[in-house]
Design a protein around this motif. Structure first.
Motif, PDB file in Angstrom:
ATOM      1  N   THR A  13       0.834  -1.209   0.000  1.00  0.00           N
ATOM      2  CA  THR A  13       0.000   0.000   0.000  1.00  0.00           C
ATOM      3  C   THR A  13       0.865   1.254   0.000  1.00  0.00           C
ATOM      4  OG1 THR A  13      -1.729  -1.194   1.209  1.00  0.00           O
ATOM      5  CG2 THR A  13      -1.827   1.217   1.223  1.00  0.00           C
ATOM      6  N   PHE A  14       1.930   1.228   0.793  1.00  0.00           N
ATOM      7  CA  PHE A  14       2.834   2.376   0.858  1.00  0.00           C
ATOM      8  C   PHE A  14       3.488   2.626  -0.495  1.00  0.00           C
ATOM      9  CE2 PHE A  14       7.162   3.977   1.520  1.00  0.00           C
ATOM     10  CZ  PHE A  14       6.890   5.183   2.144  1.00  0.00           C
ATOM     11  N   MET A  15       3.960   1.552  -1.158  1.00  0.00           N
ATOM     12  CA  MET A  15       4.624   1.704  -2.446  1.00  0.00           C
ATOM     13  C   MET A  15       3.651   2.201  -3.506  1.00  0.00           C
ATOM     14  SD  MET A  15       7.744   1.054  -1.883  1.00  0.00           S
ATOM     15  CE  MET A  15       8.347   0.969  -3.562  1.00  0.00           C
ATOM     16  N   LYS A  16       2.401   1.694  -3.488  1.00  0.00           N
ATOM     17  CA  LYS A  16       1.411   2.148  -4.462  1.00  0.00           C
ATOM     18  C   LYS A  16       1.116   3.636  -4.295  1.00  0.00           C
ATOM     19  CE  LYS A  16      -1.154  -2.122  -5.412  1.00  0.00           C
ATOM     20  NZ  LYS A  16      -2.480  -2.797  -5.302  1.00  0.00           N
ATOM     21  N   ARG A  17       0.889   4.042  -3.050  1.00  0.00           N
ATOM     22  CA  ARG A  17       0.566   5.446  -2.812  1.00  0.00           C
ATOM     23  C   ARG A  17       1.753   6.350  -3.121  1.00  0.00           C
ATOM     24  NH1 ARG A  17      -2.811   6.596   2.558  1.00  0.00           N
ATOM     25  NH2 ARG A  17      -2.759   8.615   1.484  1.00  0.00           N
ATOM     26  N   LEU A  18       2.957   5.856  -2.845  1.00  0.00           N
ATOM     27  CA  LEU A  18       4.151   6.630  -3.165  1.00  0.00           C
ATOM     28  C   LEU A  18       4.301   6.797  -4.669  1.00  0.00           C
ATOM     29  CD1 LEU A  18       6.706   8.032  -2.086  1.00  0.00           C
ATOM     30  CD2 LEU A  18       7.872   5.828  -2.238  1.00  0.00           C
TER      31      LEU A  18
END
Length: 225
Positions: A212-217
């Protein structure tokens, strides 16, 4: 009886004449005292004048009578202002006399506070901070400082977000876990064992957080571009 009255009147006249003569003698003595005073003042004034003339000649100072007259008139015309200045000066002296003890106590208190700061190490701390600033100045150029100034708002905003309680708690937990880990006793994981560990709920949750963090980043980066 008439002779007695006559004698009484004569005695009264003699007494009054004595008073008049005594008064005249006192006035004469006062007049002589005033004359003596004037004579002494004339002598002193002459000595002062002669001394002033000699000193002015030695110092090669020339006095202009017109200038002295102008100065005297100037003083007379501004007598009210001079009086006000003297009153202000007297008030200042009175204030200084009254404030003297308070200023003395303030200086003593400030000296005690400085001594307390010295005992606590404030001065040594600021001296070391001076070395830190010297190192920063010697290692960074003017262009680096300019870029820092251009991005200072972003840096401060980032620091503000990083110092939020939940973020600080997460960082503190991560540091605590890292410090308690014994690097020499970390177990080795095979690929099969790693896949089995990844099926555990806590690992799935961590992978979900990471994805989720990588997608939002990545999405945020695309928006800014």
């Amino acid at each position: 009886m008439d002779d007695q009255n006559m004698q009484s009147q004569i005695n009264e006249l003699n007494r009054k004449m004595d008073l008049v003569l005594e008064s005249l003698n006192q006035q004469n003595r006062k007049a002589e005292s005033v004359e003596d005073l004037f004579a002494d003042l004339q002598i002193v004034g002459k000595d002062l004048y002669d001394t002033a003339v000699v000193e002015l000649e030695n110092q090669q100072v020339e006095l202009d009578i017109d200038q002295l007259k102008f100065l005297g008139l100037k003083l007379l015309n501004n007598i009210n202002d001079i009086t006000v200045m003297l009153s202000v000066f007297e008030s200042t002296v009175d204030f200084a006399r009254d404030a003297g003890p308070l200023v003395g106590e303030s200086i003593i208190d400030m000296t005690k506070k400085l001594h307390e700061f010295e005992k606590k190490g404030y001065f040594e701390f600021f001296a070391e901070m001076g070395k830190v600033i010297d190192n920063l100045i010697s290692h960074y150029s003017k262009e680096d400082v300019t870029r820092l100034a251009d991005h200072i708002v972003l840096i401060v905003d980032t620091m503000r977000k990083m110092t939020q309680p939940d973020m600080m708690l997460s960082i503190q937990n991560a540091l605590d876990i890292y410090q308690t880990m014994d690097q020499k006793k970390v177990p080795e994981y095979s690929l099969f064992k790693l896949m089995r560990e990844m099926n555990k709920p806590e690992m799935k949750k961590m992978m979900g957080v990471a994805v989720t963090f990588m997608k939002r980043l990545s999405k945020d980066k695309e928006i800014k571009q």
